[in-house]
Design a protein around this motif. Structure first.
Motif: not given
Ligand code: ZN
Length: 211
Positions: A25-32, A152-160, A180-185
């Protein structure tokens, strides 16, 4: 130089759940792509903690709960500005489950966050009202853990936010960037990295642990 890990180090694996992986639902590019790397890293740690985003279906962070709003809009709540998200990580759904490709059987605890309907929680330590505690800091201290490595996910929210709060709690804190990977919004990724730097979070690559 390879870092020698010790029994006072802990790896915190943030929100590796289906809704944050591509197709979710809120997939992060490269998260897998980071799952195998996280597994290799976790094998090097004697202490591992997982976090799990865990929302009721009518959670305040969901755009669907605010008429006229769309995902990635922002609103002002009592505790500050809130980004609105697609419905995600609703408790009891597959999207909220931890990815089964995670191979970390020795993980010691799972910290759930975001279960209060009226408060979001990016951080594994405290919710977005900056008052409600998850108990993670006390858990780590009681176990004598001193250095917190965050992936983990996502760098710019829960990881940060987790990394910054770990630092604020006095833990030596290390973000393993390539795990880790970010959403970047709206520039959120660069901002998160700047905020972690300013908070005194150390940035490393996984090769500094894996060699
Ligand atoms: Zn969430």
């Amino acid at each position: 130089m390879t870092i020698a890990l010790s029994a006072s180090d802990v790896l915190v694996v943030v929100d590796m759940q289906y809704d944050f992986l591509p197709g979710g639902a809120l997939g992060v590019d490269g998260g897998d792509e980071i799952v195998p790397l996280i597994n290799r890293l976790a094998a090097q740690f004697s202490n591992v903690v997982l976090t799990q985003d865990w929302h009721p279906a009518d959670h305040v962070s969901f755009a669907s709960q605010h008429s006229g709003k769309a995902a990635f809009d922002t609103i002002d709540l009592e505790y500050g500005t809130q980004v609105l998200w697609p419905d995600h990580c609703v408790w009891g759904t597959r999207g909220a489950e931890l990815c089964q490709d995670l191979d970390i059987p020795h993980a010691q605890t799972i910290v759930r966050k975001g279960y209060n309907r009226r408060v979001d929680s990016y951080s594994g330590f405290q919710e977005a009202d900056r008052r409600t505690r998850t108990g993670l800091a006390g858990y780590l201290r009681e176990r004598g853990l001193e250095s917190v490595y965050v992936v983990g996910l996502a760098t710019d929210f829960c990881v940060g936010w987790t990394a910054r709060d770990a630092r604020a709690e006095g833990f030596n804190t290390i973000h393993i960037e390539d795990a880790s990977r970010g959403i970047n919004t709206n520039g959120s990724l660069a901002q998160a990295i700047a905020d972690m730097d300013a908070a005194g979070v150390t940035r490393i690559g996984s090769s500094q642990i894996l060699g």
